[in-house]
Write a protein that holds these residues in place. Structure first.
Motif, mmCIF file in Angstrom:
data_model
loop_
_atom_site.group_PDB
_atom_site.id
_atom_site.type_symbol
_atom_site.label_atom_id
_atom_site.label_comp_id
_atom_site.label_asym_id
_atom_site.label_seq_id
_atom_site.Cartn_x
_atom_site.Cartn_y
_atom_site.Cartn_z
ATOM 1 N N SER A 112 3.346 37.281 55.759
ATOM 2 C CA SER A 112 4.254 36.345 55.089
ATOM 3 C C SER A 112 3.647 34.952 54.979
ATOM 4 O O SER A 112 4.361 33.997 54.706
ATOM 5 C CB SER A 112 5.582 36.264 55.859
ATOM 6 O OG SER A 112 5.354 35.877 57.202
ATOM 7 N N ALA A 113 2.341 34.835 55.205
ATOM 8 C CA ALA A 113 1.680 33.527 55.181
ATOM 9 C C ALA A 113 1.700 32.940 53.771
ATOM 10 O O ALA A 113 1.683 33.662 52.780
ATOM 11 C CB ALA A 113 0.238 33.662 55.671
ATOM 12 N N VAL A 144 -5.320 32.022 58.001
ATOM 13 C CA VAL A 144 -6.356 32.864 57.407
ATOM 14 C C VAL A 144 -5.877 34.308 57.413
ATOM 15 O O VAL A 144 -5.370 34.801 58.420
ATOM 16 C CB VAL A 144 -7.688 32.744 58.182
ATOM 17 C CG1 VAL A 144 -8.741 33.668 57.582
ATOM 18 C CG2 VAL A 144 -8.179 31.305 58.193
ATOM 19 N N VAL A 145 -6.019 34.968 56.276
ATOM 20 C CA VAL A 145 -5.679 36.388 56.157
ATOM 21 C C VAL A 145 -6.957 37.142 55.814
ATOM 22 O O VAL A 145 -7.598 36.873 54.801
ATOM 23 C CB VAL A 145 -4.610 36.625 55.076
ATOM 24 C CG1 VAL A 145 -4.346 38.120 54.914
ATOM 25 C CG2 VAL A 145 -3.317 35.898 55.427
ATOM 26 N N SER A 169 -4.488 36.570 60.474
ATOM 27 C CA SER A 169 -3.750 37.819 60.248
ATOM 28 C C SER A 169 -4.699 38.856 59.663
ATOM 29 O O SER A 169 -5.688 38.511 59.005
ATOM 30 C CB SER A 169 -2.566 37.592 59.303
ATOM 31 O OG SER A 169 -1.668 36.643 59.831
ATOM 32 N N PHE A 170 -4.372 40.111 59.862
ATOM 33 C CA PHE A 170 -5.246 41.212 59.468
ATOM 34 C C PHE A 170 -4.500 42.194 58.589
ATOM 35 O O PHE A 170 -3.384 42.598 58.910
ATOM 36 C CB PHE A 170 -5.784 41.907 60.726
ATOM 37 C CG PHE A 170 -6.642 43.106 60.451
ATOM 38 C CD1 PHE A 170 -7.651 43.079 59.506
ATOM 39 C CD2 PHE A 170 -6.438 44.295 61.156
ATOM 40 C CE1 PHE A 170 -8.444 44.192 59.259
ATOM 41 C CE2 PHE A 170 -7.225 45.405 60.932
ATOM 42 C CZ PHE A 170 -8.227 45.349 59.977
ATOM 43 N N VAL A 171 -5.118 42.556 57.472
ATOM 44 C CA VAL A 171 -4.607 43.611 56.604
ATOM 45 C C VAL A 171 -5.732 44.625 56.437
ATOM 46 O O VAL A 171 -6.800 44.312 55.906
ATOM 47 C CB VAL A 171 -4.179 43.064 55.223
ATOM 48 C CG1 VAL A 171 -3.830 44.216 54.283
ATOM 49 C CG2 VAL A 171 -2.982 42.136 55.380
ATOM 50 N N ARG A 183 -0.155 43.386 50.316
ATOM 51 C CA ARG A 183 0.266 43.017 51.668
ATOM 52 C C ARG A 183 -0.308 41.670 52.112
ATOM 53 O O ARG A 183 0.115 41.129 53.133
ATOM 54 C CB ARG A 183 -0.142 44.110 52.673
ATOM 55 C CG ARG A 183 0.417 45.481 52.352
ATOM 56 C CD ARG A 183 0.506 46.356 53.593
ATOM 57 N NE ARG A 183 -0.746 46.463 54.323
ATOM 58 C CZ ARG A 183 -1.649 47.421 54.153
ATOM 59 N NH1 ARG A 183 -1.457 48.357 53.229
ATOM 60 N NH2 ARG A 183 -2.742 47.457 54.884
ATOM 61 N N THR A 184 -1.257 41.114 51.369
ATOM 62 C CA THR A 184 -1.866 39.834 51.744
ATOM 63 C C THR A 184 -1.145 38.635 51.136
ATOM 64 O O THR A 184 -1.562 37.505 51.348
ATOM 65 C CB THR A 184 -3.330 39.793 51.307
ATOM 66 O OG1 THR A 184 -3.417 39.808 49.857
ATOM 67 C CG2 THR A 184 -4.111 40.984 51.859
#
Length: 380
Positions: A112-113, A144-145, A169-171, A183-184
């Motif tokens: 949700s960034a 950061v994603v 965050s990690f996708v 999802r990013t």
């Protein structure tokens, strides 16, 4: 309505909560029916619901006590059902939270960034890229994603190395797939990078980068997107796929080595310019209408006195060319051609004009054709 009910019943705690609601409602109505004439206070539906709640959760305040046999039997039933029901709901909530944390750790949940830096793919340059970005004031607090097809254990190690904590965050998944990039939250990203894989042949890696760029552009057409190309010939393909600027390793290495020809100390000069951070780094800002009418030496002097920044270059941003940009409305023929296009309802685009940078334009340069200024921050 049926869709909402279907989504609700898919949740692991939906049926226990629904059963609890039914028990509370039925117990409230039953208490009012059995005890309305036996209590010292008037008993209405709210009082019945209050009694059902404190009995179900075994609190037992004692302000309302059943006096009839039917009321006491009802209370016994509520207490017995509450023991199992409350523990079931508590367990369901705990299980859901643990599962959600596990999915987040595995990179399976959407982020949700907003205003984040989106990194698609990972290679040996990724850590240095993030380090330099985080030194810049405008990106120092940006989350950061990372979207990459890597194992969760590898991401855990990388997360500890980068030291970004909750800002990272990690996708997990193939970045060429739309479902993964969705999802990013790409449309809310401040900046995006594509880093090519180094464990496959360069041609295959660049092809994946092109597909990633096309997928991202379908989701976030306006985000600024940079990409690294393994081969110089892939830059054009990446640009056509929607990359704002594509850089090739061959080009950067060749230019850096040629830059050293003047003197070996140029290596340190280049390193200082690319180090990032507030001091000694390059900055872009738009030229004001007043500055566009002034001479270059005046702009240099004013910037040094006001902010301590040293102007190095004037630049023109890329833009779409239109017919009005090349025709002179004061000329009869040009004016007539423009009127014909306007009457036809056409904007008459002529293609795009690329960016232009002029280092130290000199005192006679016409700055009205430029958009911005590249300056060097004061060193420490």
């Amino acid at each position: 309505m049926r869709t909402l009910w279907t989504k609700w019943t898919e949740k692991p705690f939906a049926w226990p909560l629904t059963l609890m609601g039914v028990i509370l409602a039925a117990s409230a109505v039953g208490f009012v029916s059995c005890e309305s004439g036996t209590q010292q206070e008037p008993v209405g539906l709210f009082e019945g619901l209050w009694w059902a709640m404190v009995t179900l959760f075994t609190v037992g305040y004692g302000d309302f006590v059943p006096r009839t046999t039917a009321g006491r039997l009802l209370g016994m039933g509520v207490m017995v059902s509450g023991i199992g029901l409350v523990s079931t709901i508590t367990g369901s909530f705990a299980s859901t939270m643990v599962e959600r944390r596990a999915q987040k750790r595995r990179g399976l949940l959407p982020v949700s960034a907003e205003g984040h830096i989106l990194i698609m793919g990972w290679n040996g340059h990724g850590a240095l890229l993030l380090e330099r970005l985080r030194r810049m004031p405008e990106f120092a607090r940006s989350p950061v994603v990372l979207a990459a097809d890597m194992e969760p254990a590898r991401f855990e190690e990388l997360s500890e190395t980068l030291g970004l904590g909750s800002d990272l965050s990690f996708v997990r998944g193939d970045t060429t797939q739309k479902a993964v990039l969705e999802r990013t939250n790409p449309a809310k990203a401040k900046l995006a990078y594509i880093l090519p894989r180094e464990d496959v042949p360069p041609e295959e890696s660049d092809n994946e980068s092109v597909l990633t760029a096309l997928t991202l552009r379908s989701l976030a057409p306006r985000v600024t997107l940079y990409a690294e190309a393994m081969r110089d010939v892939s830059r054009e393909h990446l640009t056509r796929a929607g990359v704002t600027k594509a850089l090739a390793r061959e080009e950067l290495t060749g230019r850096a080595m040629a830059f050293l020809a003047a003197h070996p100390v140029m290596h340190e000069v280049l390193g200082a310019l690319l180090a990032g951070g507030a001091a000694g780094s390059l900055r872009y800002r738009a030229l004001t209408p007043e500055e566009k009418s002034r001479r270059w030496p005046e702009i240099v002097k004013a910037n040094l006195e006001q902010s301590g920044q040293l102007p190095l270059a004037a630049c023109r941003l890329p833009r779409e060319l239109k017919l009005s940009d090349v025709l002179d409305a004061s000329q009869a023929l040009d004016s007539y051609i423009m009127e014909l296009f306007q009457a036809a309802g056409k904007d008459a685009p002529l293609g795009s004009r690329g960016p232009k940078v002029v280092l130290n334009p000199g005192p006679d340069a016409d700055l009205s054709a430029f958009d911005g200024l590249i300056s060097l921050e004061r060193g420490q």
